[in-house]
Enzyme design. Structure first.
Site, PDB file in Angstrom:
ATOM      1  N   SER A 155       3.127   0.306   0.441  1.00  0.00           N
ATOM      2  CA  SER A 155       4.291   0.333   1.338  1.00  0.00           C
ATOM      3  C   SER A 155       4.276  -0.819   2.328  1.00  0.00           C
ATOM      4  O   SER A 155       5.329  -1.233   2.809  1.00  0.00           O
ATOM      5  CB  SER A 155       4.331   1.650   2.115  1.00  0.00           C
ATOM      6  OG  SER A 155       4.586   2.702   1.241  1.00  0.00           O
ATOM      7  N   THR A 208       5.806   1.348   6.746  1.00  0.00           N
ATOM      8  CA  THR A 208       7.202   0.911   6.660  1.00  0.00           C
ATOM      9  C   THR A 208       7.800   0.597   8.037  1.00  0.00           C
ATOM     10  O   THR A 208       8.250  -0.531   8.276  1.00  0.00           O
ATOM     11  CB  THR A 208       8.065   1.930   5.887  1.00  0.00           C
ATOM     12  OG1 THR A 208       7.417   2.232   4.649  1.00  0.00           O
ATOM     13  CG2 THR A 208       9.451   1.395   5.621  1.00  0.00           C
TER      14      THR A 208
HETATM   15 ZN   LIG Z   1       5.293   3.577   0.184  1.00  0.00          ZN
END
Ligand SMILES: [Zn+2]
Ligand SMILES: *[C@@H]1O[C@H](CO)[C@@H](O)[C@H](O)[C@H]1NC(C)=O
Ligand SMILES: *[C@@H]1O[C@H](CO)[C@@H](O)[C@H](O)[C@H]1NC(C)=O
Ligand SMILES: *[C@@H]1O[C@H](CO)[C@@H](O)[C@H](O)[C@H]1NC(C)=O
Ligand SMILES: *[C@@H]1O[C@H](CO)[C@@H](O)[C@H](O)[C@H]1NC(C)=O
Length: 620
Positions: A155, A208
Site C-alpha cells: 500500500s 495510504t
Molecule cells: Zn493496501
C-alpha cells in the site's frame, strides 16, 4: 469520558497477536526472511562501521571538490516521472475556475471483490441479476500496480504512485527509491490555497493516508508520520481535516491507550497548530454532518482501526461509518471553501477491504465493499449537487488475498458455484469472534472443562456469529487450542470461506479439514493483478480511460488541479542536513541490503522454504 472500545485494542508496535510485527512486516515486504536478516546484520555491523568511516573520509573530500567545481550549479531537481502521461486537456474539458478533487482508494479491492459483493447484494436483497453496484456504473479503466522493487506492490508504494505520481519501493511513504522525499498532490494543493482532507477507516498513520501528508523511509514509522500529519513537517501543517482511527499514535507513551514509543503529545501539538480535536461519537455528532466544523480538525475515533463494517453496524453509537465521515468531510470542506477561489482536495479510503483480504474473510469483505460503494455514492451525490465542479476518481492500490469466486474443496472435479447465502448468515467478522473467544477463554471460560468450552464456542461464536451449524470437532478444536501460526480469526474466516466455496490464493490442502500451518498463515498476501478505476464521469477523467500505470492516476490528480508536485519536491529536497546530506526527519535509512529498485530473483526458496522458515515467527 469513558469510551467503550470492545473490539479493537490499539495496536502497539510490539503487538504480538493476530497482527504481524514489524520484523515480519519487513520480511514480507522485502521478501527477506527475518532470521536471515538478523544474522546478516550481525556480520555486517563491523564491516559497515569500517565502510562508513571510509565513506565519511571520501565524502568529505568529494564534497569539497564538488563544492568548488559546481559552486554555481543549482540543486538538481527530479524531473517529471518518466511514466506519467503528458496530459493536454481534451474531451469534456477541465473546468478552468474553482474545482474540487475527491480521490477515493479501495485498499486491496480487486475485480473479484466486486463480483462477490454484487452477487452477495443481489442474493441478500432479492434483486434481479442486472442490479449492479454504484461503482459498477462508473467503471472507466484499469491500473497496473507494480512498484519499483516488486511486481507485487504494497500500500505504501501504491499510494506513493497516487500522491507523487512516482514509482517507489514497497514500504516507501512518498519517498523515491533513492530515499529523497517527493512532493504530493495534497501538499501542492495546500500550498496553492486549497483546503485538504483525509478520511479513512484504519489508522490515519497507515500507509495510504500517510503518503499524502508525510514522508518516511519506512511505513512502520507511524509515530513519526503522526507528528508530520499534525504539522511537524518541513512545510508546516498541510492537512485541514482528518477523520479516522489510529489515536494511539498521537497520545504520549505515559497516557493510557498510547502505542507511541515516546512521550511526545501530538494532541497537544495539534492544538497548538490550531486543530480542533474530537475522539468519539458525541464529538462526531457535534459536527452536524459538516455544518458545524471549523478547520483544521482532527477526529480520531478508534485507538487502532475502526471495526469492520460487519461488526461496526451494531456499534453505530460508538463509531461513525465511512459514508457518514465522507458526507461530513465533503460538507465541511465545501463550506470552508465557499468564499475562496480554490476548492479542495480530499482522499477517502475504504481501508479495511484490504484487511478482510489479508484475513481471508469473505463475509467481512463484502460488507466493507458495500460500505465503500455507499461512500462513493455519497460523493457522487455531493458532486452532482455542488455548485463547484469536481471530479471523483476511485481506484485500488492492489488486490489482496487472491480472492477467487469458486473453490475446489475435494479431489473430484469442482462444482461451478459459490454460495452467497453462507456469507449472509455470518453476522460478525473472524476478527471480532476471535476477540470474543479470547475474552471467554481468559474470563468466564478459563477454568471450565474442554467439553464446556466446545459447547460454548459452538453455540455463541460459530452458530450465533457465523451462522454455521455443521462445525466439525476438528474445527472447534482448532479454535480452542490453536496451532502455532493459525490464529482463531483465520479459522473462523476459513470456516466461512470453505462453506461458501470462496477461494484465496494460498488456500489449504483438500481434505476434511486442513489447517496445516502452510495452508493459512501465509494467506495474507497482496496480489499483482490490475485493479479497476472508477470516476464520476469518463468525460472528466478521460485521461484515465483504458489501461493505465498507477502513476498515471497520480499525474491526473495533480493535472486536474493544475498543480506541479515537482515544485513541492524542490522545497522538500532543500531540507538535507549533515555531512551525508540526508533527510533526518524521514527516519532511519534502510539497511545496506535493502533493495529499492529492480526485481528480486529466484534463489531457491521453493526448495528451501520449510515450516520453521515460514515468516510466522513466534508471535502468532
Ligand atoms: Zn493496501
Ligand atoms: C507536453 O506536451 C506539450 C505539447 O505537446 C509540450 O509543449 C511540452 O513540452 C510537454 N511537456 C513535457 C513535460 O513533456
Ligand atoms: C458546534 O461545534 C462546537 C465546537 O466547535 C461545539 O462547542 C458546539 O457544541 C457545536 N454545536 C452543536 C449544535 O453541536
Ligand atoms: C443534494 O440535493 C438534494 C435536493 O436539494 C438534497 O436533498 C440532498 O441532501 C443534497 N445532497 C448533498 C450530498 O448535498
Ligand atoms: C512551479 O515553479 C515554477 C518556477 O518557480 C513556476 O513558474 C510555476 O508557476 C510553479 N508551478 C506551480 C503550479 O506552482
Amino acid at each position: 469520558m469513558a469510551r467503550e472500545e470492545p473490539l479493537l485494542a490499539p495496536r502497539p508496535s510490539s503487538d504480538g497477536s493476530s497482527i504481524r510485527n514489524e520484523e515480519e512486516e519487513f520480511a514480507l515486504l522485502t521478501g527477506e526472511r527475518t532470521a536471515q536478516r538478523a544474522e546478516k546484520q550481525r556480520g555486517w555491523k563491523f564491516w559497515r562501521e569500517i565502510g562508513l568511516f571510509a565513506w565519511a573520509l571520501l565524502a568529505t573530500v568529494l564534497v569539497i571538490v564538488l563544492a568548488v567545481v559546481y559552486q554555481h550549479k543549482p540543486a538538481e531537481i527530479h524531473g517529471p516521472s518518466h511514466d506519467s502521461k503528458n496530459i493536454t486537456w481534451g474531451p469534456g474539458g477541465k473546468p478552468t475556475g474553482k474545482r474540487n478533487v475527491i480521490f477515493m482508494v479501495s485498499d486491496g479491492m480487486g475485480p473479484t471483490s466486486l463480483s462477490l459483493t454484487r452477487s452477495f447484494r443481489q442474493y441478500k436483497e432479492d434483486l434481479p441479476i442486472d442490479d449492479i453496484l454504484v461503482l459498477d456504473q462508473h467503471y472507466i479503466g484499469t491500473s497496473r500496480t507494480r512498484s519499483s522493487s516488486s511486481l507485487v506492490t504494497d500500500s505504501a508504494a501504491g499510494a506513493t504512485a497516487f500522491s507523487c505520481g512516482r514509482k517507489s519501493y514497497n514500504s516507501a511513504i512518498s519517498v523515491t527509491p533513492d530515499h529523497a522525499p517527493c512532493g504530493t498532490v495534497l501538499e501542492a494543493a495546500a500550498l496553492a490555497g486549497y483546503k485538504t482532507g483525509l478520511v479513512v477507516t484504519t489508522r490515519l498513520t497507515d500507509a495510504t493516508p500517510a503518503c499524502f501528508a508525510a514522508h518516511a523511509n519506512l511505513r512502520s514509522y507511524e509515530d513519526l508520520i503522526a507528528a508530520q500529519e499534525v504539522g511537524e513537517h518541513p512545510l508546516g501543517r498541510v492537512v485541514d481535516l482528518m477523520l479516522g482511527g489510529g489515536r494511539c499514535h498521537f497520545l504520549p507513551k505515559s497516557q493510557q491507550g498510547s502505542c507511541r514509543g515516546d512521550d511526545h503529545d501530538l494532541i497537544d501539538v495539534a492544538g497548538k497548530n490550531g486543530f480542533g480535536y474530537i475522539d468519539d461519537r458525541a464529538g462526531f455528532d457535534s459536527l452536524k454532518g459538516g455544518d458545524n466544523v471549523s478547520l483544521p480538525l482532527l477526529g480520531l475515533f478508534a485507538g487502532g482501526d475502526i471495526p469492520y463494517e460487519i461488526d461496526r453496524r451494531t456499534q453505530n453509537e460508538i463509531y461513525p461509518s465511512l459514508e457518514e465521515m465522507t458526507r461530513t468531510a465533503l460538507k465541511a470542506l465545501s463550506k470552508a471553501t465557499e468564499n475562496s477561489e480554490q476548492g479542495f482536495f480530499i482522499m477517502i479510503e475504504g481501508s479495511r477491504i484490504d484487511h478482510a483480504g489479508h484475513g481471508n474473510d469473505p463475509a467481512a469483505q463484502v460488507h466493507e465493499v458495500l460500505a465503500y460503494d455507499k461512500a462513493f455514492a455519497a460523493a457522487l451525490e455531493f458532486v452532482e449537487n455542488d455548485s463547484t465542479p469536481g471530479v471523483i476518481v476511485s481506484t485500488s492500490d492492489h488486490e489482496t488475498g487472491g480472492l477467487a469466486a469458486a473453490r475446489q474443496l475435494h479431489k473430484s472435479y469442482p462444482e461451478y458455484l459459490w454460495l452467497p447465502s453462507v456469507l449472509d448468515k455470518a453476522s460478525h467478522s473472524g476478527e471480532y469472534l476471535a476477540a470474543r473467544l479470547s475474552e471467554y477463554l481468559s474470563g468466564s471460560g478459563k477454568d471450565g472443562k474442554d467439553s464446556a468450552k466446545r459447547d460454548w464456542v459452538r453455540k455463541n461464536l460459530v452458530k450465533d456469529g457465523l451462522g454455521i451449524t455443521d462445525s466439525s470437532d476438528a474445527e472447534i478444536e482448532a479454535l480452542i487450542h490453536p496451532e502455532p501460526g493459525v490464529g482463531p480469526s483465520y479459522v473462523f474466516a476459513d470456516m466461512i470461506s470453505r462453506r461458501a466455496q470462496v477461494g484465496w490464493s494460498t488456500h489449504g490442502h483438500s481434505g476434511i479439514l486442513s489447517l496445516g500451518t502452510d495452508s493459512l498463515h501465509l494467506a495474507n498476501s497482496n496480489i499483482g493483478v490490475d485493479v479497476n478505476i472508477y470516476a464520476s464521469s469518463p468525460k472528466d477523467a478521460w485521461p484515465l480511460v483504458g489501461n493505465n500505470e498507477n502513476t498515471d492516476v497520480g499525474a491526473f490528480l495533480a493535472d486536474y488541479l493544475d498543480l506541479d508536485v515537482n515544485n513541492v519536491t524542490k522545497l522538500l529536497q532543500d531540507t538535507k542536513t549533515g555531512l551525508f546530506q540526508s533527510y533526518d526527519w524521514m527516519g532511519d535509512r534502510l539497511g545496506l541490503n535493502f533493495h529499492s529498485e529492480g526485481l528480486d530473483t529466484y534463489h531457491g526458496d521453493f526448495r528451501k522454504r520449510s515450516e520453521d522458515d515460514c515468516g510466522c515467527g513466534a508471535t502468532h
